[in-house]
Design an enzyme around this catalytic site. Structure first.
Site, PDB file in Angstrom:
ATOM      1  N   ARG A   9      32.496  37.627  43.127  1.00  0.00           N
ATOM      2  CA  ARG A   9      33.765  38.363  43.202  1.00  0.00           C
ATOM      3  C   ARG A   9      33.775  39.482  42.182  1.00  0.00           C
ATOM      4  NH1 ARG A   9      38.210  38.711  40.249  1.00  0.00           N
ATOM      5  NH2 ARG A   9      37.486  37.085  38.811  1.00  0.00           N
ATOM      6  N   ALA A  10      34.357  40.607  42.578  1.00  0.00           N
ATOM      7  CA  ALA A  10      34.648  41.703  41.655  1.00  0.00           C
ATOM      8  C   ALA A  10      36.148  41.941  41.682  1.00  0.00           C
ATOM      9  CB  ALA A  10      33.901  42.975  42.055  1.00  0.00           C
ATOM     10  N   SER A  11      36.744  42.186  40.522  1.00  0.00           N
ATOM     11  CA  SER A  11      38.196  42.350  40.439  1.00  0.00           C
ATOM     12  C   SER A  11      38.670  43.673  41.015  1.00  0.00           C
ATOM     13  CB  SER A  11      38.660  42.240  38.980  1.00  0.00           C
ATOM     14  OG  SER A  11      38.359  40.966  38.456  1.00  0.00           O
ATOM     15  N   THR A  12      37.845  44.704  40.892  1.00  0.00           N
ATOM     16  CA  THR A  12      38.238  46.041  41.346  1.00  0.00           C
ATOM     17  C   THR A  12      37.128  46.680  42.172  1.00  0.00           C
ATOM     18  OG1 THR A  12      37.331  47.181  39.407  1.00  0.00           O
ATOM     19  CG2 THR A  12      39.587  46.342  39.225  1.00  0.00           C
TER      20      THR A  12
END
Length: 204
Positions: A9-12
């Site tokens: 997962r990447a937040s942005t």
């Protein structure tokens, strides 16, 4: 052959462009190959770890019910969840299904081992403490909100029509605020304008 699920997962979107997800995938693939495990990867791009309602994460949890992998593996624990309570609840749910949890870059986070299970119990004690603190703050915030004239039971604000005009729960707004979410993020999460969210927070 042992099958495991990997989650990245990447937040942005900026983190995605900088290669965060690809680096996580590389870590996981190397781990799976070293173990000799078969694997499936699940991915979320530009999704906050404060919210467990993520498309890739949800698909993984649905597939877990059907395929029962040996373990769920992440590169780092904060890619899975930001809240200790959310993390522990999810890991305990996996444990009840007989599924392990491994964080490659966080030493000791491996519930497929005795030491990892012991660490999980220790984290559980901290999570219980955090739950008690949140409940205490929520109770205090509720009393202040009542003093400000905010009604509980049937809150006075509604979401946008796209959500069917459901009522906003001030208790939920306060809980999300205490978890570190901004008023704008809360309004987006609950599908409403920022104005009622700000009014509720004022009574916290």
């Amino acid at each position: 052959m042992t099958t495991a699920f990997g989650y990245v997962r990447a937040s942005t979107q900026e983190e995605v462009k900088q290669g965060s997800n690809e680096r996580q995938k590389e870590i996981l693939v190397n781990f799976f190959k070293a173990k000799g495990w078969d694997y499936q990867l699940y991915e979320d791009k530009g999704k906050t770890g404060a919210n467990m309602e993520r498309d890739g994460f949800k698909r993984m949890m649905e597939d877990i019910e059907k395929e029962k992998p040996y373990a769920v593996v992440v590169a780092k624990i904060d890619r899975y969840a930001r809240s200790l309570i959310d993390l522990l609840n999810s890991i305990q749910d996996l444990e009840q299904k007989g599924i392990g949890f491994v964080s490659v870059k966080d030493s000791g986070i491996d519930t497929t081992s005795p030491n990892g299970r012991l660490l999980l119990q220790i984290l559980g004690a901290f999570a219980e403490f955090e739950r008690n603190m949140i409940n205490a703050r929520t109770s205090a915030g509720r009393e202040k909100a009542k003093a400000m004239g905010i009604k509980f039971g049937r809150p006075q604000y509604k979401t946008s029509k796209k959500n069917g005009g459901k009522y906003i729960d001030p208790k939920k707004v306060i809980e999300l605020k205490q978890k570190g979410m901004s008023a704008r993020a809360i309004s987006k999460f609950m599908g409403c304008s920022i104005t009622p969210v700000l009014e509720i927070i004022k009574g916290e």
